[in-house]
Design a protein around this motif. Sequence first.
Motif, PDB file in Angstrom:
ATOM      1  N   MET A  90      -0.733   0.730  -5.817  1.00  0.00           N
ATOM      2  CA  MET A  90      -1.553   0.430  -4.661  1.00  0.00           C
ATOM      3  C   MET A  90      -1.741  -1.083  -4.542  1.00  0.00           C
ATOM      4  O   MET A  90      -1.736  -1.617  -3.448  1.00  0.00           O
ATOM      5  N   THR A  91      -1.864  -1.750  -5.681  1.00  0.00           N
ATOM      6  CA  THR A  91      -2.009  -3.208  -5.662  1.00  0.00           C
ATOM      7  C   THR A  91      -0.781  -3.847  -5.028  1.00  0.00           C
ATOM      8  O   THR A  91      -0.895  -4.728  -4.173  1.00  0.00           O
ATOM      9  N   TRP A  92       0.395  -3.399  -5.456  1.00  0.00           N
ATOM     10  CA  TRP A  92       1.629  -3.962  -4.908  1.00  0.00           C
ATOM     11  C   TRP A  92       1.742  -3.707  -3.407  1.00  0.00           C
ATOM     12  O   TRP A  92       2.133  -4.589  -2.652  1.00  0.00           O
ATOM     13  N   ILE A  93       1.400  -2.500  -2.947  1.00  0.00           N
ATOM     14  CA  ILE A  93       1.480  -2.174  -1.519  1.00  0.00           C
ATOM     15  C   ILE A  93       0.586  -3.108  -0.709  1.00  0.00           C
ATOM     16  O   ILE A  93       0.985  -3.619   0.334  1.00  0.00           O
ATOM     17  N   LEU A  94      -0.628  -3.356  -1.187  1.00  0.00           N
ATOM     18  CA  LEU A  94      -1.538  -4.239  -0.459  1.00  0.00           C
ATOM     19  C   LEU A  94      -1.152  -5.709  -0.596  1.00  0.00           C
ATOM     20  O   LEU A  94      -1.385  -6.501   0.311  1.00  0.00           O
ATOM     21  N   ARG A  95      -0.561  -6.074  -1.726  1.00  0.00           N
ATOM     22  CA  ARG A  95      -0.242  -7.487  -1.963  1.00  0.00           C
ATOM     23  C   ARG A  95       1.042  -7.903  -1.233  1.00  0.00           C
ATOM     24  O   ARG A  95       1.055  -8.871  -0.497  1.00  0.00           O
ATOM     25  N   ASP A  96       2.139  -7.184  -1.466  1.00  0.00           N
ATOM     26  CA  ASP A  96       3.419  -7.600  -0.870  1.00  0.00           C
ATOM     27  C   ASP A  96       4.389  -6.447  -0.669  1.00  0.00           C
ATOM     28  O   ASP A  96       5.590  -6.598  -0.854  1.00  0.00           O
ATOM     29  N   GLY A  97       3.911  -5.314  -0.271  1.00  0.00           N
ATOM     30  CA  GLY A  97       4.728  -4.112  -0.174  1.00  0.00           C
ATOM     31  C   GLY A  97       5.703  -4.036   0.979  1.00  0.00           C
ATOM     32  O   GLY A  97       6.658  -3.274   0.929  1.00  0.00           O
ATOM     33  N   GLN A  98       5.498  -4.803   2.035  1.00  0.00           N
ATOM     34  CA  GLN A  98       6.411  -4.737   3.165  1.00  0.00           C
ATOM     35  C   GLN A  98       7.694  -5.503   2.856  1.00  0.00           C
ATOM     36  O   GLN A  98       7.717  -6.400   2.018  1.00  0.00           O
ATOM     37  N   THR A  99       8.749  -5.186   3.565  1.00  0.00           N
ATOM     38  CA  THR A  99      10.017  -5.892   3.349  1.00  0.00           C
ATOM     39  C   THR A  99       9.898  -7.374   3.683  1.00  0.00           C
ATOM     40  O   THR A  99      10.671  -8.182   3.188  1.00  0.00           O
ATOM     41  N   SER A 100       8.926  -7.739   4.505  1.00  0.00           N
ATOM     42  CA  SER A 100       8.706  -9.145   4.847  1.00  0.00           C
ATOM     43  C   SER A 100       8.014  -9.896   3.713  1.00  0.00           C
ATOM     44  O   SER A 100       7.868 -11.111   3.770  1.00  0.00           O
ATOM     45  N   GLY A 101       7.562  -9.176   2.690  1.00  0.00           N
ATOM     46  CA  GLY A 101       6.851  -9.814   1.578  1.00  0.00           C
ATOM     47  C   GLY A 101       5.349  -9.847   1.779  1.00  0.00           C
ATOM     48  O   GLY A 101       4.607 -10.237   0.899  1.00  0.00           O
ATOM     49  N   LYS A 102       4.894  -9.429   2.955  1.00  0.00           N
ATOM     50  CA  LYS A 102       3.454  -9.365   3.217  1.00  0.00           C
ATOM     51  C   LYS A 102       2.938  -8.006   2.768  1.00  0.00           C
ATOM     52  O   LYS A 102       3.679  -7.034   2.703  1.00  0.00           O
ATOM     53  N   GLY A 103       1.658  -7.947   2.518  1.00  0.00           N
ATOM     54  CA  GLY A 103       1.052  -6.681   2.145  1.00  0.00           C
ATOM     55  C   GLY A 103       0.704  -5.843   3.362  1.00  0.00           C
ATOM     56  O   GLY A 103       0.547  -6.352   4.463  1.00  0.00           O
ATOM     57  N   TYR A 104       0.596  -4.559   3.137  1.00  0.00           N
ATOM     58  CA  TYR A 104       0.205  -3.641   4.195  1.00  0.00           C
ATOM     59  C   TYR A 104      -1.296  -3.715   4.455  1.00  0.00           C
ATOM     60  O   TYR A 104      -2.073  -4.125   3.592  1.00  0.00           O
ATOM     61  N   ALA A 105      -1.703  -3.249   5.613  1.00  0.00           N
ATOM     62  CA  ALA A 105      -3.116  -3.052   5.911  1.00  0.00           C
ATOM     63  C   ALA A 105      -3.594  -1.871   5.079  1.00  0.00           C
ATOM     64  O   ALA A 105      -2.806  -1.001   4.691  1.00  0.00           O
ATOM     65  N   ALA A 106      -4.880  -1.831   4.797  1.00  0.00           N
ATOM     66  CA  ALA A 106      -5.432  -0.769   3.949  1.00  0.00           C
ATOM     67  C   ALA A 106      -5.170   0.622   4.523  1.00  0.00           C
ATOM     68  O   ALA A 106      -4.870   1.559   3.782  1.00  0.00           O
ATOM     69  N   THR A 107      -5.233   0.778   5.833  1.00  0.00           N
ATOM     70  CA  THR A 107      -4.996   2.098   6.428  1.00  0.00           C
ATOM     71  C   THR A 107      -3.542   2.524   6.235  1.00  0.00           C
ATOM     72  O   THR A 107      -3.260   3.692   5.978  1.00  0.00           O
ATOM     73  N   SER A 108      -2.611   1.575   6.338  1.00  0.00           N
ATOM     74  CA  SER A 108      -1.199   1.889   6.115  1.00  0.00           C
ATOM     75  C   SER A 108      -0.967   2.242   4.647  1.00  0.00           C
ATOM     76  O   SER A 108      -0.232   3.184   4.335  1.00  0.00           O
ATOM     77  N   ALA A 109      -1.589   1.487   3.743  1.00  0.00           N
ATOM     78  CA  ALA A 109      -1.460   1.771   2.314  1.00  0.00           C
ATOM     79  C   ALA A 109      -2.012   3.166   2.010  1.00  0.00           C
ATOM     80  O   ALA A 109      -1.456   3.902   1.192  1.00  0.00           O
ATOM     81  N   SER A 110      -3.085   3.543   2.678  1.00  0.00           N
ATOM     82  CA  SER A 110      -3.668   4.864   2.483  1.00  0.00           C
ATOM     83  C   SER A 110      -2.692   5.956   2.909  1.00  0.00           C
ATOM     84  O   SER A 110      -2.555   6.984   2.231  1.00  0.00           O
ATOM     85  N   MET A 111      -1.984   5.743   4.004  1.00  0.00           N
ATOM     86  CA  MET A 111      -0.985   6.712   4.459  1.00  0.00           C
ATOM     87  C   MET A 111       0.155   6.802   3.445  1.00  0.00           C
ATOM     88  O   MET A 111       0.680   7.883   3.191  1.00  0.00           O
ATOM     89  N   HIS A 112       0.528   5.675   2.867  1.00  0.00           N
ATOM     90  CA  HIS A 112       1.571   5.688   1.833  1.00  0.00           C
ATOM     91  C   HIS A 112       1.112   6.507   0.632  1.00  0.00           C
ATOM     92  O   HIS A 112       1.897   7.247   0.038  1.00  0.00           O
ATOM     93  N   LEU A 113      -0.149   6.370   0.269  1.00  0.00           N
ATOM     94  CA  LEU A 113      -0.694   7.128  -0.866  1.00  0.00           C
ATOM     95  C   LEU A 113      -0.581   8.627  -0.607  1.00  0.00           C
ATOM     96  O   LEU A 113      -0.144   9.388  -1.475  1.00  0.00           O
ATOM     97  N   VAL A 114      -0.946   9.056   0.577  1.00  0.00           N
ATOM     98  CA  VAL A 114      -0.854  10.473   0.926  1.00  0.00           C
ATOM     99  C   VAL A 114       0.606  10.934   0.878  1.00  0.00           C
ATOM    100  O   VAL A 114       0.913  11.991   0.331  1.00  0.00           O
ATOM    101  N   THR A 115       1.489  10.124   1.428  1.00  0.00           N
ATOM    102  CA  THR A 115       2.912  10.471   1.442  1.00  0.00           C
ATOM    103  C   THR A 115       3.463  10.606   0.030  1.00  0.00           C
ATOM    104  O   THR A 115       4.203  11.546  -0.278  1.00  0.00           O
TER     105      THR A 115
END
Length: 178
Positions: free
Chosen positions: A1-26
């Motif tokens: 979860m830390t990585w997703i929020l810190r730099d999880g996107q292919t652009s190197g930026k982190g996701y928004a918390a709501t997007s990270a939450s959807m990733h967690l569910v997935t």
Amino acid sequence: MTWILRDGQTSGKGYAATSASMHLVTVAVSLRQRGCALTRDDQAAARKALDGLAVRLLQEGERRGRGQAVAAEMPDLYRVVRACPDTLAGARDKALIPSRAQDPAGLLAGDVALTPRGMVVSVINRQDDPEICPVEACTAYRACLAAEAPPRWSEPTAPAFVGVDRHGGASAAWSRTP
């Protein structure tokens, strides 16, 4: 979860918390489908970590996400409506897309009235083109629902837009059940 929020996107930026939450569910659903013994405690620990990181981002003044979505253009609306399958779920989705209802899950069939001038939910006007007219789409959806689902889903106390299960049948997955 830390990585997703810190730099999880292919652009190197982190996701928004709501997007990270959807990733967690997935991830949780995918792991269970693959036979992993994921407990509620495991998922709760990940959720707690995500929530803590999201709070920290807010405290640091970092806002993420795209903000207000841009309005769909007419060609986009046609493409989306035409992509809906000829099924109960597709008929429901066609009825929801043009209407842009804010909270269709909370609507009851009795909350929606079809009139000669349009569909009254708050104010939804009839469109000249029947392909993208929310009134025509709602009429087709209700007819499909009446033909394919048990009669209880057509009663005024039933949800206006019901869930459709993976087998194509009406379900109570969307909200208040009759």
